[in-house]
Scaffold this motif. Sequence first.
Motif, mmCIF file in Angstrom:
data_model
loop_
_atom_site.group_PDB
_atom_site.id
_atom_site.type_symbol
_atom_site.label_atom_id
_atom_site.label_comp_id
_atom_site.label_asym_id
_atom_site.label_seq_id
_atom_site.Cartn_x
_atom_site.Cartn_y
_atom_site.Cartn_z
ATOM 1 N N PHE A 87 15.164 -3.629 -52.029
ATOM 2 C CA PHE A 87 16.566 -3.235 -52.190
ATOM 3 C C PHE A 87 17.072 -2.371 -51.028
ATOM 4 C CE2 PHE A 87 14.722 -4.070 -56.331
ATOM 5 C CZ PHE A 87 15.633 -4.969 -56.874
ATOM 6 N N PRO A 88 17.386 -2.988 -49.888
ATOM 7 C CA PRO A 88 17.854 -2.225 -48.732
ATOM 8 C C PRO A 88 19.144 -1.453 -49.021
ATOM 9 C CG PRO A 88 18.178 -4.592 -48.394
ATOM 10 C CD PRO A 88 17.319 -4.424 -49.608
ATOM 11 N N LYS A 89 19.974 -2.022 -49.912
ATOM 12 C CA LYS A 89 21.241 -1.381 -50.226
ATOM 13 C C LYS A 89 21.012 -0.003 -50.849
ATOM 14 C CE LYS A 89 25.584 -2.668 -52.343
ATOM 15 N NZ LYS A 89 25.906 -2.835 -53.740
ATOM 16 N N LYS A 90 20.017 0.047 -51.759
ATOM 17 C CA LYS A 90 19.680 1.325 -52.396
ATOM 18 C C LYS A 90 19.200 2.341 -51.375
ATOM 19 C CE LYS A 90 17.914 0.158 -56.932
ATOM 20 N NZ LYS A 90 16.656 0.078 -57.695
ATOM 21 N N MET A 91 18.353 1.868 -50.441
ATOM 22 C CA MET A 91 17.829 2.793 -49.420
ATOM 23 C C MET A 91 18.986 3.409 -48.642
ATOM 24 S SD MET A 91 14.947 0.336 -47.730
ATOM 25 C CE MET A 91 13.891 -0.660 -48.787
ATOM 26 N N ALA A 92 19.923 2.540 -48.229
ATOM 27 C CA ALA A 92 21.040 3.005 -47.409
ATOM 28 C C ALA A 92 21.926 3.965 -48.195
ATOM 29 C CB ALA A 92 21.840 1.808 -46.916
#
Lengths: 323, 337
Positions: B279-284
């Motif tokens: 989940f790259p969106k969560k990281m960002a």
Amino acid sequence: MTTMTRDRASVGEFLLRAPAVGPALALVAAIIVFSLSTTTFLDLDNLSLVVEQSLVVGTLALGQTLIILTAGIDLSNASAMVVATLIMAKLAGSGGIVALIVGVLVTVAIGAVIGSLVTRIKLPAFIVTLGVFTMLTASAKLLAGGQAIPVADGVLRWLGTRRYLFGGIPITYGMTLALLMYLVIWYALTKTAWGKHVYAVGNAPESARLSGIKVNRTILSVYVVAGFIFGIAAWQAIGRVPNADPNAFQLGNLDSITAVVLGGTSLFGGRGSVLGTLFGALVVAVLRSGLTQMGVDALYQDVATGALLVVAVIVDRVVRRKA
Amino acid sequence: MRHRCLAIAATALLLLTSACTVERQWGGKTTAGEGGKAKVGLVTKTDTNPYFVELRAAAKAAAQAQGADFSALAGQFDGDNDGQVRAIENLLQQGATTILITPSSSTGVLDAIGRARSKGVLVIALDTATDPDTAVDATFATDNFEAGRQQGAYVKAALQGAAPKLLMVDGTAGSTVDTARHTGFLKGIGLTDASPEIKGRTPANGDQSLAQQGMENLLQRTTDINAVYSMNEPMGRGAYAALQARGLVSKVAMGSIDGGCEGVRNVKDGQYAATVMQFPKKMAEQGVLAAVEYAKTGKKPSGFINTGSAVITDKPLPGIESHDTAWGLENCWGGQK
């Protein structure tokens, strides 16, 4: 030639005689534009940073200039440098000085091999260095086992860590060394017989041979000297990023050619100067830094750099035709 | 003439730089902890990979929503440490209060990160941890070992008790993410690197065509296989092409990792049995929120924060927690959903 005729010479002829002027003007123009359009660009710290950011490619480009002056080219310079950084990192345990010397000797040896293939067997430099590039890229990965090697040794890090202030400007020893190397090569090219031979060999090898210049020996010496410079570039690279990474500087060979061509050196040999290369390398770094601070996307920065390169080649062509 | 021109140019340059000098510290002014505005800089490995494009878009959107300044930079290729160091320096020059970075190599940029932190800038690693992990303030990332383990457990369950005959398509030798996924997978399927059940392996640098080529070569050696590991989805597609050419698709359980929208569609189309979504969106988003919090209160996050991973498959198996591809397409990253 007298001053009179020089003054009357066409712009093209002037540029042919002083190829460093174009890139110097481009550099000044870029600095003015970025100083006016951002609040962060014109700042002594930032200008010092830009110079630091151009060091490795600038050093690679210095060696590349010598080779291109002989109408050759080196596609393997950055990979030779990366191999040298890995060797230095691996040998750091047995002492930084030893590691440094072995690393530089390796790039000198690579230069000697390339130079011999180009002069003895008359192979085109493009093909030889393409092959060497492929071998060195793989060797770097083999040497490192695919893994980057951190470097902490003081001697190997020295060019990047030691700073002093010069009139308020932070200067690293790496910058000083790069400047010294440029001065030495500039002197060798303009004031010594060797330098005149290098230009002559690149301009018209047959006439050079007929006038008694040892063409092969001159070209071989250029590859060896360039190899030495690429070894120093490896030292610069470790000074800047304390990590020998087999995947680093994948575009270093092309970046160095870009700096040389932007600096007004002709890819056809025989015309150009290291002073121009210095400006060429700085122009690229200034563009990157300035456009970044203006918030321009990195891909557009590549477009801009590429366009500038094409313009430089066009200027070279036009100048040669007119002169 | 030539020398005079150069002298004029040089003098102009000097005048220009000295006349307009401004008093300024390298690194700009940090207003963190004084209720100041967050200035968030993001440094990704490259800016062309859809994964990093998603990460950048999510960070930008989150920054806009929070009223923070945002600036994104990247290296030119995976392994471009020099480019990332340059990016960090430029962000410091612009006065960033927080730098979010997906480090190209776990050790390559530590020096520059150290310089940033010594200026009071909050540094958070996204996606890829540094070595040592204390080099940054905090890491928001997928637990790649766990993602690999989930893939391995799924493939093991899909074999329904049969002994695995496994081919492995690995990423870049030595990379921390690849190593974590690889060892996680083996743990999940219940093998070790020395197990004779592993019939072959090929490194493919995350590249689809290299994976296809490598798999074709492995299949020259043996076609008696029933399981395939692929380190990411592009390589899974390459491996699938090679399996298809040999008519092996129906005999093999293949898993992958990433959760890109194209990968989820590959699962839906039956190219591979399952993928593990990250989940790259969560990281960002979490990175930006931490940056805003830091600018307001001066509070820094710390340690490794797992942003999670989930198995996506249309063939759910007992004992494996999973989502179907419809859920996957809603939550995937990169490209049209």
